[in-house]
Design an enzyme around this catalytic site. Structure first.
Site, PDB file in Angstrom:
ATOM      1  N   HIS A  12      -8.453  24.965  30.276  1.00 25.41           N
ATOM      2  CA  HIS A  12      -8.071  24.066  29.173  1.00 25.41           C
ATOM      3  C   HIS A  12      -7.441  22.757  29.668  1.00 25.41           C
ATOM      4  O   HIS A  12      -6.699  22.110  28.925  1.00 25.41           O
ATOM      5  CB  HIS A  12      -7.127  24.792  28.211  1.00 25.41           C
ATOM      6  CG  HIS A  12      -5.796  25.164  28.799  1.00 25.41           C
ATOM      7  ND1 HIS A  12      -5.150  26.339  28.522  1.00 25.41           N
ATOM      8  CD2 HIS A  12      -4.958  24.507  29.643  1.00 25.41           C
ATOM      9  CE1 HIS A  12      -3.999  26.398  29.170  1.00 25.41           C
ATOM     10  NE2 HIS A  12      -3.862  25.279  29.853  1.00 25.41           N
ATOM     11  N   HIS A  59       2.408  24.409  25.533  1.00 25.86           N
ATOM     12  CA  HIS A  59       2.972  23.693  26.688  1.00 25.86           C
ATOM     13  C   HIS A  59       4.136  22.791  26.312  1.00 25.86           C
ATOM     14  O   HIS A  59       4.328  21.739  26.909  1.00 25.86           O
ATOM     15  CB  HIS A  59       1.885  22.846  27.356  1.00 25.86           C
ATOM     16  CG  HIS A  59       0.797  23.637  28.025  1.00 25.86           C
ATOM     17  ND1 HIS A  59      -0.076  24.431  27.329  1.00 25.86           N
ATOM     18  CD2 HIS A  59       0.449  23.747  29.325  1.00 25.86           C
ATOM     19  CE1 HIS A  59      -0.922  24.993  28.179  1.00 25.86           C
ATOM     20  NE2 HIS A  59      -0.628  24.594  29.390  1.00 25.86           N
ATOM     21  N   HIS A 193      -3.596  27.497  39.677  1.00 24.94           N
ATOM     22  CA  HIS A 193      -3.100  26.128  39.819  1.00 24.94           C
ATOM     23  C   HIS A 193      -1.582  26.077  39.812  1.00 24.94           C
ATOM     24  O   HIS A 193      -0.924  26.940  39.240  1.00 24.94           O
ATOM     25  CB  HIS A 193      -3.681  25.165  38.778  1.00 24.94           C
ATOM     26  CG  HIS A 193      -3.336  25.403  37.331  1.00 24.94           C
ATOM     27  ND1 HIS A 193      -3.652  26.547  36.644  1.00 24.94           N
ATOM     28  CD2 HIS A 193      -2.738  24.597  36.417  1.00 24.94           C
ATOM     29  CE1 HIS A 193      -3.273  26.438  35.382  1.00 24.94           C
ATOM     30  NE2 HIS A 193      -2.685  25.258  35.215  1.00 24.94           N
ATOM     31  N   GLU A 240      -1.359  31.405  33.604  1.00 20.86           N
ATOM     32  CA  GLU A 240      -2.234  31.336  32.420  1.00 20.86           C
ATOM     33  C   GLU A 240      -3.286  32.439  32.432  1.00 20.86           C
ATOM     34  O   GLU A 240      -3.894  32.736  31.392  1.00 20.86           O
ATOM     35  CB  GLU A 240      -2.871  29.942  32.326  1.00 20.86           C
ATOM     36  CG  GLU A 240      -1.806  28.897  31.990  1.00 20.86           C
ATOM     37  CD  GLU A 240      -2.325  27.475  31.934  1.00 20.86           C
ATOM     38  OE1 GLU A 240      -1.595  26.622  31.408  1.00 20.86           O
ATOM     39  OE2 GLU A 240      -3.440  27.200  32.408  1.00 20.86           O
TER      40      GLU A 240
HETATM   41  C1  DHB Z   1      -3.465  20.716  34.198  1.00 14.69           C
HETATM   42  C2  DHB Z   1      -3.710  22.082  34.015  1.00 14.69           C
HETATM   43  C3  DHB Z   1      -3.165  22.744  32.918  1.00 14.69           C
HETATM   44  O1  DHB Z   1      -3.341  24.078  32.665  1.00 14.69           O
HETATM   45  C4  DHB Z   1      -2.400  22.057  31.993  1.00 14.69           C
HETATM   46  O2  DHB Z   1      -1.943  22.728  30.914  1.00 14.69           O
HETATM   47  C5  DHB Z   1      -2.133  20.697  32.172  1.00 14.69           C
HETATM   48  C6  DHB Z   1      -2.675  20.037  33.277  1.00 14.69           C
HETATM   49  C7  DHB Z   1      -4.080  19.983  35.349  1.00 14.69           C
HETATM   50  O3  DHB Z   1      -4.643  20.630  36.257  1.00 14.69           O
HETATM   51  O4  DHB Z   1      -4.048  18.753  35.342  1.00 14.69           O
HETATM   52 FE    FE Z   2      -2.144  24.760  30.982  1.00 16.34          FE
END
Ligand code: DHB
Ligand code: FE
Length: 287
Positions: A12, A59, A193, A240
């Site tokens: 997302h 978020h 991430h 996530e």
């Molecule tokens: C990014 C990834 C995310 O899950 C998010 O909520 C906001 C930014 C990113 O990789 O930039």
């Molecule tokens: Fe996210």
């Protein structure tokens, strides 16, 4: 009678919404990610869901550090998208399915899940972007939604085991819904991430691919991980994955993989999609 048609788990990342707004899906950076979606859309065209139950993470748009429910279920007639500071165009207001929300809430509470009920709820990129990927063309969404958020912002987070149990409980609620509905279960986020700190940019492809594999045939095996295991293996925001685990657990029987795609990187993130058909639903449709 309600039918659970299957599940889609998808990244997302806000930058995806930026790429859609600019119309650059075919540029070399983006094509390997966006090319994962047409087979999923073809399948959706065949199974025609009318309602989506969406496990995702808020978020900071709707909940912040001062008030952070572990699990929250929307029970509104509509859900407004709002600017969260990513510079994304605000998307069209989503139709809610309040009767199904209340059925899910009642069933979860009876099942001893002490969730937060939200009769008003803003939805952020984590809820909206997967729909932009699955139903491109400007937000005339052909389904209503029941949004369910999982805290991934402020520790302590719920464990993979607890999120799996939540998904199973939601699956039981959906199976006992007496109205006609073709239900798609979404899980959004990930995969690995980390957006800040000394490990910013961290991605773990072997772990992601192991999880994508387990989500098809042995999702309960992912409950052996603690939340901190997930942070270590998938990065701070790789938690996530909890939404993917909950979505998968809501599918009651055997599943068939419709399609999957995995591509590094999308922004700071391993971009992925996994679509699973509920085998029972396919039979129900043919009957
Ligand atoms: C990014 C990834 C995310 O899950 C998010 O909520 C906001 C930014 C990113 O990789 O930039
Ligand atoms: Fe996210």
């Amino acid at each position: 009678m309600a039918t659970i048609v299957g599940s889609v788990m998808s990244s997302h990342v806000p930058a995806i919404g930026g790429a859609i707004a600019k119309g650059i899906q075919d540029e070399p950076y983006w094509r390997p990610f966006f090319s994962g979606f047409p087979p999923v859309r073809d399948w959706l065209g065949r199974v025609q869901p009318t309602v989506a139950v969406v496990f995702y993470m808020d978020h900071g748009l709707n909940f912040f550090l001062d008030k952070m429910p572990t699990f929250a279920v929307g029970a509104a007639a509509e859900y407004r998208n709002a600017d969260e500071g990513w510079g994304l165009p605000t998307q069209r207001t989503f139709r809610g399915n309040a009767p199904l929300s209340w059925h899910v809430i009642e069933s979860l509470i009876a099942d001893e899940f002490d969730i937060t009920t939200c009769q008003e709820m803003l939805i952020d990129h984590a809820c909206i972007i997967p729909f932009q990927l699955l139903y491109p063309g400007g937000g005339d969404w052909p389904l209503s939604i029941v949004p369910i958020t999982i805290n991934h912002v402020q520790h302590p987070l719920p464990s993979p085991k607890r999120c799996f149990a939540l998904g199973q409980a939601v699956g039981r609620a959906l199976a006992s819904w007496q109205q006609d509905a073709r239900i798609l279960v979404l899980g959004t986020g990930g995969l690995s991430h980390q957006l800040d700190g000394t490990r910013a940019g961290f991605i773990n492809k072997p772990f992601d691919l192991m999880c994508m594999d387990a989500l098809v045939n042995d999702p309960a095996s992912l409950t052996r991980f603690s939340t901190l295991d997930i942070v270590r293996e998938a990065g701070a925001q790789g938690t996530e994955l909890l939404a993917w685990i909950a979505a998968r657990a809501a599918l009651p029987g055997r599943v068939t993989k419709v399609h999957s795609n995995y591509h590094i990187p999308i922004s700071n993130t391993a971009g992925a999609v996994l679509a699973l058909a509920n085998e029972g639903a396919a039979l129900a449709r043919a009957a």
